[in-house]
Design a protein around this motif. Structure first.
Motif, PDB file in Angstrom:
ATOM      1  N   ASP A 161      66.039 -19.519 -31.370  1.00  0.00           N
ATOM      2  CA  ASP A 161      66.628 -18.470 -30.540  1.00  0.00           C
ATOM      3  C   ASP A 161      68.050 -18.860 -30.114  1.00  0.00           C
ATOM      4  N   GLU A 162      68.158 -20.112 -29.671  1.00  0.00           N
ATOM      5  CA  GLU A 162      69.470 -20.564 -29.223  1.00  0.00           C
ATOM      6  C   GLU A 162      70.508 -20.473 -30.333  1.00  0.00           C
ATOM      7  N   ALA A 163      70.094 -20.732 -31.552  1.00  0.00           N
ATOM      8  CA  ALA A 163      71.028 -20.682 -32.677  1.00  0.00           C
ATOM      9  C   ALA A 163      71.333 -19.243 -33.090  1.00  0.00           C
ATOM     10  N   THR A 164      70.412 -18.345 -32.772  1.00  0.00           N
ATOM     11  CA  THR A 164      70.568 -16.954 -33.214  1.00  0.00           C
ATOM     12  C   THR A 164      71.412 -16.138 -32.248  1.00  0.00           C
ATOM     13  N   PHE A 165      71.079 -16.247 -30.987  1.00  0.00           N
ATOM     14  CA  PHE A 165      71.711 -15.359 -29.998  1.00  0.00           C
ATOM     15  C   PHE A 165      72.942 -16.022 -29.403  1.00  0.00           C
ATOM     16  N   VAL A 166      74.007 -15.985 -30.150  1.00  0.00           N
ATOM     17  CA  VAL A 166      75.247 -16.625 -29.715  1.00  0.00           C
ATOM     18  C   VAL A 166      76.346 -15.573 -29.532  1.00  0.00           C
ATOM     19  N   SER A 167      77.409 -16.003 -28.943  1.00  0.00           N
ATOM     20  CA  SER A 167      78.555 -15.140 -28.671  1.00  0.00           C
ATOM     21  C   SER A 167      79.017 -14.415 -29.941  1.00  0.00           C
ATOM     22  N   SER A 168      79.356 -13.129 -29.822  1.00  0.00           N
ATOM     23  CA  SER A 168      79.893 -12.276 -30.901  1.00  0.00           C
ATOM     24  C   SER A 168      78.828 -11.638 -31.783  1.00  0.00           C
ATOM     25  N   TYR A 201      71.975  -0.831 -29.315  1.00  0.00           N
ATOM     26  CA  TYR A 201      72.713  -1.953 -29.897  1.00  0.00           C
ATOM     27  C   TYR A 201      73.698  -2.472 -28.842  1.00  0.00           C
ATOM     28  N   LEU A 202      73.784  -3.774 -28.731  1.00  0.00           N
ATOM     29  CA  LEU A 202      74.739  -4.367 -27.785  1.00  0.00           C
ATOM     30  C   LEU A 202      75.389  -5.602 -28.415  1.00  0.00           C
ATOM     31  N   LEU A 203      76.621  -5.882 -27.979  1.00  0.00           N
ATOM     32  CA  LEU A 203      77.350  -7.054 -28.452  1.00  0.00           C
ATOM     33  C   LEU A 203      77.183  -8.183 -27.445  1.00  0.00           C
ATOM     34  N   ILE A 204      76.821  -9.389 -27.921  1.00  0.00           N
ATOM     35  CA  ILE A 204      76.739 -10.538 -27.013  1.00  0.00           C
ATOM     36  C   ILE A 204      78.146 -11.072 -26.784  1.00  0.00           C
ATOM     37  N   LYS A 205      78.586 -11.047 -25.528  1.00  0.00           N
ATOM     38  CA  LYS A 205      79.941 -11.513 -25.226  1.00  0.00           C
ATOM     39  C   LYS A 205      79.963 -12.969 -24.790  1.00  0.00           C
ATOM     40  N   ASN A 206      78.865 -13.396 -24.188  1.00  0.00           N
ATOM     41  CA  ASN A 206      78.863 -14.721 -23.601  1.00  0.00           C
ATOM     42  C   ASN A 206      77.417 -15.161 -23.442  1.00  0.00           C
TER      43      ASN A 206
END
Lengths: 319, 319, 319, 319, 319, 319
Positions: free
Chosen positions: A57-64, A17-22
C-alpha cells in the motif's frame, strides 16, 4: 458532469477519482502504520486516513497518483474528512489525466499570454518596455504554470499569471481614474513584481521553496535579473533603478520582506493593487463555500478573520 | 600641540582653526539674517551662530572653508555652543590643510589596506577568495575613505575601513574560540557586508545618501555586485548564493533592513560581530568625554541610553 | 563503541540502553492506559509509547530508571519516535550507570573548575575578586553540575559551567581587542551572571523551576547575594553596586527579565557575550544533525528559524 | 493671472493678497510682542512673523482677515517663511472675497452633488438606497462644504465630497473588475462612511473637533444615525445591520478606530478604497511641488516617508 | 489670603513671592545671556525669562532662592509664561519661609504617620508585621518627606506618604469587598512597595535620581532590604519570599520595570491599587484647573490623553 | 450532600448526574465514530469520550440532556478526563432538574435585582437615572440570566448581574474614598456598560455570539440604545453624550474594542473597576482549586499566568 469533491457535504457517500497530492505516514495507537492522504480534484481538497497499510500500500499510494475512491464524508474537528471504503490506483483504462485534477486559472494560458503581451505593447517608454519584454519572455513558460504562492491566494496552476492579469486590469482602471500615474512604470512593476517566484518556487504541481528562494527570496532574485537584463540590453537611465525599486518595495515594509518601503508613487500603488487582488481572491474563495447568513472559515493571512455572507446575498451556484 | 575643540569646556575662551562642515541660514527675531555654522576639527564638533551677516559673509563662510575663530564656549540647552568674537577665512599664509580637520581612523589607510589584504590572503576557499578580492579591489579607493555611517558610529574618514578591520580581528578571535565556524565565509562576509556603502553614501567629507542609496540601499547594491562579479569571474557553486545571503541578512531582520533573517550560522555571527563593533565604538566615544562618576550623553541608536562611568574607572586622558 | 540514539535514523532497528527522563500517562482511543516515555542517552533523546500498560508497568517504568530497549525508529509527524518491541528495566548485571546516559559538558568538572579559578586569580581589583571568589566557592558544587537552562541551550549536566568557561574565553578575546574594557568587571560579571540558577533550578537531572526561582528569579536572587557577600566581607565601594547592576541588567531589557537595561559598558558587553555563546551552542547542535544542503529543525528561541548547512560544509562526523 | 503663494521660491519678492487663517501671539527675545500669521491663498500656505506689534495691530490682523502683503520669501529651518515688508488689511476697494482664498475641490459643488445623486440612483436594493438617500439629503449642505479631515488629506472646502466622488468612481471600477462585489452595498458604504464628519468637525473654514466628535467620533455618530434612519423609514432587514458594520469597520482595525475589523467583503474593500484615495491625494500634493530628481517633503501619515519623483517624470506645470 | 500663581490667568498683572526651583542659562539671539527661571508657590508653577543678565544676576537668582516678582502672565505656545517687570531676592525682612512655597500632602506628617502605624498594628501575621514595621521605622523620616515620583503623580513633599495612605484605605475597601484577599499581605505590600524611593530619589526639594537609583532602582533596593531585614530579625518562612515578590512585581510587567509579573493574587491587586491611586491623582489635578465644558491639558503618562470635564460637573472652587 | 464533579481527583471512581453541555463527533483511529461529551454540574466541568457509538447513542446523548454516569477520573495530557463505564439518560424518575446543574451566581436573581434597583434609586441626577432605569427595565429579564462572557470570567447563569452588582459595590467604595468622582455617572456606567451583552450573546445555557454581536458588538449596540432611550424619554443635555462615551470607552483602548479611549474621569475608573472585578473572579476560581504551595492552572486572559497560593494561605474548603 459529476459533482466534484468540494460540492459534497458531511454525510454524503461518494465515488470519485482523486489525485493524491501529499502522503504522510503515521503509527496508529494500535501500533499499526497508516497513511494520511491529501487528495484533490479541480473543485477542492479532502484528507483521508488509510488504516493498517501494508508495505505494498505504501508503495502504491504515493504523491501524484490518481486513485478511484469510495467512501463517506465525515466531520473531524470541524473539518471534512473522507472515510475510505475502497480505494484503488487508476490505469490507462480509467481514462483520467493529471490535468483534470489540478485546479487552474479561469483563463487559458494562451489568453493570459496574449493579454500580458498586449499590456507590454501598450507601453510607450522604450526602456521600461524592453526590460519588461525581455524578462517576461525569458520566464514566460514557467510564468504560465506557476502558482502565485504556496498557499493563501492563487495557489493553483497558472495562479501567478492570473494574478498578474487581474492586477494589470486593475492598474489600467487606476491609471484612468488618477491620470498622474505613470502607466508604463505601473504595468512594468505589475508584470515583474512576482516573476522571481518562478525561481523561488519549485514548480506548478508540488510547490516548495528552492534553496535560493529561501536564502534570497523572489524579490532579490528579480532585482538582480533587472540589473543583468539592463546590462545585456545596454539600457541605461534611471528607469532601471526605479523599476528595481518597484520590485524591491512591493511588499510594503521591512517586516513583510521589503528592505525599502515604497518611495515612488507607482511603487506604493503597486503594493496596494497587489494587496487588493490577493485579498479579493482569498475572500471570494472563502465565501463561495458558505450559504447566506453564515460565516466563512477563518482566513489566516487576513488576520485570521472569518467573513460573513449577508442573507441578502446569493447562495453559491452549486447548491 | 594645541588642544582641539573637543577638549574645551563651557566657559573657556578659545582661538582655533576650524573647518566649516555645514551652514544654515536663518532670520533672527530682529529680522536680520544669521548663519548657523557647524564647525569641526579632528577632536570634535561645535556649532556657532554668526549674527547679522552681510551678503559677503554669506558668500565667504560656506561649507568646506577653514576659518580662524576667536570666541567663548557657552551652554545652549545643555549643548556646548561657540559664541564667536572674531572669525576670518584662512589663506595660504595660515598653512592649514583640510586633512588636518577631518577626524579619521586610528590606523593609516596603508595599514588598513594591508590588513584586509592579509585576511583575504588567508582565505583558502578559492571561490570566496576570488569574489572578495575582486570586489574589494574594485572599490578599494573609496573604501579607504568612506565613513561607516552618516552618523552614530565610525562616521569619520575611513571609518568604514576601520570598522571592517576591527570586525575581522573579532571574527578571527571567534573562529579560534568556535572552530565549527567557516573562517573564509565569515571573512568574506565581513569584508563585503558594508561595501555597498561606497555607492550608498556620497563621499567622505559631506556624507549624504545617493538616490540609488535611498531607493535600493547598500545591501541590495552589493548583492547585485556579487552576482555580477561571479558572472565576470565565471565562478559557479553555492558559495555565490551563500555569500549573497550573508550580505543580504546582516542587518538581522526585516525591520532593520534585511529582507531575510540570517539562516546560516556565519550570517548570524556576522550580524552579531557587526553589532558589537558598532556599539563598542559608540560607547567608547560617549564615555571618553565624561569623568568617572558621571553619566554620558544619551546614545540614540542604543535605545537612547546614557552610560555610567564607574568611579573606579580612569578619567579621560586629556583632563 | 556502539552508536547512540542520536545516530540512528528512521527505519533503523535498534537495541540500546536508555535512561527514562520523563513519563506521562494517557488513555488510548481503545480506552486502555499507555505511557509516553521520554528516553535519552548521551547523544540525544527519543520518545516512545508503551501501549496497554499494566499497573506493574506503571510502577516499573518511572523517571530515572535505565532500561534496555529493542525497537524500530519511526516517523511521527516529522519527529523520530521509537516503536518499542521489547523493554525491560536494568539491574546490576547490566553494568550501566546514570552518568553514562546524561549528556554533559565537553570538559571535565575539574578542568572547568581550574579554568574559572584561574580567571578569578587573574583579576586585579581586590573588591571584585573577593566577592566573586566568595560567591563562586559558596555555590561551586552545584555550579559544576547545573544545566545553563531547562531547555534551549547548554541544558545538560554542567552546562552552566561550560557556558561560563566559554564566555570567559570570549571575554578575554574581547578585552584584548578592545582595551578600554575593564577586564575584572567583565570576568566578575560573567562568573556571577547566571550563578543564581543554582537556586532557580532544582538540579542537574530533572531540572524544574523552584518556587523562589519562579517568584524572584535567578537575577534577583544573585543581586541579593552580592549585597550579603559584600556585607559579610566588609567590602564597600561602588564595585558592589556596579557588579549588582551587571547581573541585574544582563538580560538586556525589561521584556527579557532585566528591570534595568545595561547602563555600563561592561554590562552591555556581558549581555552580548551571553547571547553569542548561547546562540553558537543552539546553532551547532541543530546543524550537527543535518547533512550539507539541508535545513536544520527550527530553533524556537532564535525566532523559530531553521538554519541551512551549505553544500560546501562538511557532513556530521558520524555519517 | 498672478502666480499664487505656492509658486514662489525662496528669494522671491512678492506682493499678494492673502487670507489670515490663524494668528499666534508671542514675545520676542527683546521682550516685545509679535504675531505669527499663518496665511494662505488657493495655491498654498505660508507663515510670517509680524514684529513689535501694537495693540492696534493685534486687533487688526486676526483670523479670517484678508490682507495685502509685500515681502520676501526666506528659508527658515528648511521651510519657506515670508519676511513682511508691508502689510495692510483690505477693504471693499480691493475687491477680494474669502472664496478666492480658500483651496477647494477640483469639481464644483453642483457637479459633485449630481454625481453622488446619480450613484444613489443606480442602486437597486431599495433598502440600502432609501437609507443612503435619506442620510445624504439630511447632511447634504454641510457635506458639500466639509473637509475630509483636519489635516493630511483632502483638507479643503468640499474635500469630503471630492473624496467621496473619487471613491465612488474607484468603487465602480472595482465592481466591474470583480463582479462578485455587491455594488449597492459598496456605494452606500462609500457615501456614508465619513458622513459623520459633518458632526465631528466644526466647519469648512476653521476645522476643529466638536465635543461629540472627540467623545464619540464620526463612526459612532453615523452608526447611530443609520439606526434612527431605518426606524424613521420603517426599514427592517439585515441591510441595516450590514450597512452599520461597513461604517463601523471602515478604519480597518481597533488601533485605527474601528471597534470591529471588516467582516464582510465589501467592508474590506471599502477600507482599501478609502486608503487608496487618501494616499493618492497625499502623494500627488507632495509630488506636485518638487522637480524631477528630487524627494518630496515627508508625509507624516504615510510612515513619514519622503517620495521621489523620477527624472523621467514631468516637472510641475507651473515651472 | 492672596491668590497663588496657579489662580492667575493670561493677561493678569501679578506681584508675588515665588521660590526658584530651577535655573537654566541661555544665549539670546542678540548674543546676550539670559536665565530661564522655573518658579513656584504652593499652588503651582510658572516659567519666566530674565533677559540680558549680568554675572551678579546669575549669582543671585539660583535654585532655592525665594524672590519677590512683579510682572504679567502671558501666553507662550499655549503655556502660561511670566513676563518679569521687577524681581529681587528676599531677605529676613520679607518673612517668608521655604515651607510656604512647597506644595505638600493634604494630610500632616503626624496624621499620616499615625495612620500607617495603625494599619501595621491591624496586621495579624507576625512575620509580615515585624518586617513591615522594621523597614518602615528605618526609613520613616525620609518617607514622610519624599515625593512619590519626580513627576507625574504625587510629586510633592510627603507625596509618597500620602500615596501610601490612600492606597491603604483602598486596600481596606477591597479586602471588605473581596474577603478572599489576605489583608496582611496586601497592607505590607502597599507600605513597602515604593519605600525604596527614599534611596532612589535624592530628596524632597530637588528630586533627582541617585546613582543607585539609576543602576538598581527602588524595586531591587527594597527587595534587598527585605532580605536583610528578615536576616536581622531572624524571620524565616515563605512570607519573606512572598513579600519580596509583591515588591518585585508591583510594576506589573517587564516593560514597566518588574522582572516578574505578579504571580500571587495580592501582588496583582497591589499593582492595580497603585495604578488607580496614581491615575486618580493625575486626573484630579488636571481637571481641577479647567472649567466645565473644557478639556484638560494632556497627561503624558496616561497615553497623553486630555480629559473632558462635563458641563454638568462643578467648576473649580477658586473661580 | 454528594460531592460535585469538581471535588473529585484523578483516580476517583464516581457515580453522578451530569448535564451534557456540548457534544462533538469524531472518528477513532479504528475507524469507528465516537462522541466527546462536555459535561458539568454546578461545581465544574469534565470531558469524556464515548467510544464506538451507535446511531441511537448519537441521538440520545445530545446537548442539554441530563445523564447518569459511572466512571473513573483519569489524567489526559494534564487535564482531568472522565473514563465512562456506564451512562444513561435520565427520566422523570431521577427527579433532577436543569437548574441543579448550571453553575450560577452566589446571589439570587431577586437579591441582585433589588440591589441594582437600590443603586438606581440612589442616583440624584434625573437624566442619568431615567435613562439607566429605562434601559435596565427593558433588558432586566435577560440581564438576570446572562453570563458576563462566553468564557474567562463570570461565565455562568446570571454572571453578568453578579459582575455588575460587585462592580457597583466597588464603585460605591471608590466614591467614598475619592469624593471628586460623580457617583451617578459611575453607577449609570457600571449598570449599562455590558448590558448590550444580552443582545451580543445568544442566551444563558449555550452562549454564542449572535450575528449583530459579531458585526457590531455589545458596545455599539448599547450606545445606539442610549441614543434611542434619550429620544424616547425626551431627555436632552450632555448627560446622554457622556453616558454614551462611558459605555463606548469602557474597554480602554482601540486594540481592546473601544474606538475611543476614556476621556472622562469616571470613564477611566469604570474601565479599571471592570478590570478588577473580572480579574478577582478569574484568580479566585483558579486558586480555589489548588492547595497551598501549588501553582494554579494558567489563566489565558491574564497573560497566561499561573498563580501561586502561598503555603501560609488556607487550603480549599472542600479538602
Amino acid at each position: 458532469m459529476k459533482k466534484g469533491i468540494h460540492h459534497h457535504q458531511i454525510g454524503d457517500s461518494i465515488e470519485l477519482y482523486l489525485l493524491i497530492k501529499n502522503v504522510k505516514k503515521g503509527t496508529a495507537s494500535n501500533g499499526k502504520p497508516f497513511l494520511t492522504l491529501q487528495m484533490s480534484d479541480k473543485t477542492g481538497e479532502i484528507d483521508a486516513k488509510l488504516w493498517s497499510v501494508s508495505p505494498e500500500d505504501e508503495a502504491t499510494f504515493v504523491s501524484s497518483v490518481i486513485v478511484h475512491v469510495q467512501g463517506e464524508i465525515q466531520d473531524f474537528r470541524g473539518m471534512r474528512q473522507l472515510k475510505i471504503k475502497a480505494i484503488r490506483p487508476t490505469s490507462g483504462m480509467d481514462q483520467v489525466r493529471h490535468g483534470d485534477f489540478l485546479p487552474s486559472a479561469p483563463l487559458s494560458p494562451e489568453e493570459m499570454l496574449e493579454r500580458v503581451t498586449q499590456y507590454i505593447f501598450e507601453m510607450s517608454n522604450p526602456k521600461l518596455q524592453r526590460i519588461t519584454r525581455h524578462l517576461f519572455k525569458k520566464h514566460q513558460d514557467k510564468f504560465l504554470q506557476s502558482p502565485a504562492a504556496t498557499k493563501n491566494h492563487h495557489e493553483y496552476v497558472a495562479g501567478l499569471a492570473y494574478h498578474v492579469v487581474s492586477m494589470l486590469d486593475l492598474a489600467k482602471a487606476m491609471v484612468n481614474l488618477y491620470p498622474s500615474l505613470d502607466q508604463d512604470l505601473l504595468y512594468a512593476g505589475v508584470i515583474l513584481h512576482d516573476l522571481g517566484k518562478v525561481r523561488e518556487l519549485s514548480g506548478p504541481l508540488v510547490s516548495e521553496y528552492t534553496t535560493e528562494g529561501k536564502l534570497l527570496g523572489h524579490i532579490t532574485l528579480m532585482v538582480n535579473e533587472i540589473e543583468e537584463a539592463a546590462k545585456e540590453l545596454e539600457i541605461e537611465g534611471e528607469e532601471v533603478l526605479v523599476l528595481q525599486h518597484l520590485v524591491l518595495s512591493h511588499h510594503g515594509k521591512g517586516e513583510w520582506g521589503s528592505p525599502k518601503a515604497p518611495l515612488i508613487k507607482e511603487a506604493e500603488i503597486l503594493h496596494m493593487i497587489d494587496n487588493i487582488d490577493a485579498k479579493m481572491n482569498m475572500m471570494d474563495r472563502a465565501l463561495e463555500r458558505v450559504m447566506p447568513g453564515e460565516f466563512s472559515e477563518r482566513i489566516f493571512p487576513m488576520d485570521n478573520r472569518s467573513f460573513y455572507k449577508p442573507t441578502f446575498h446569493a447562495p453559491p451556484i452549486e447548491y
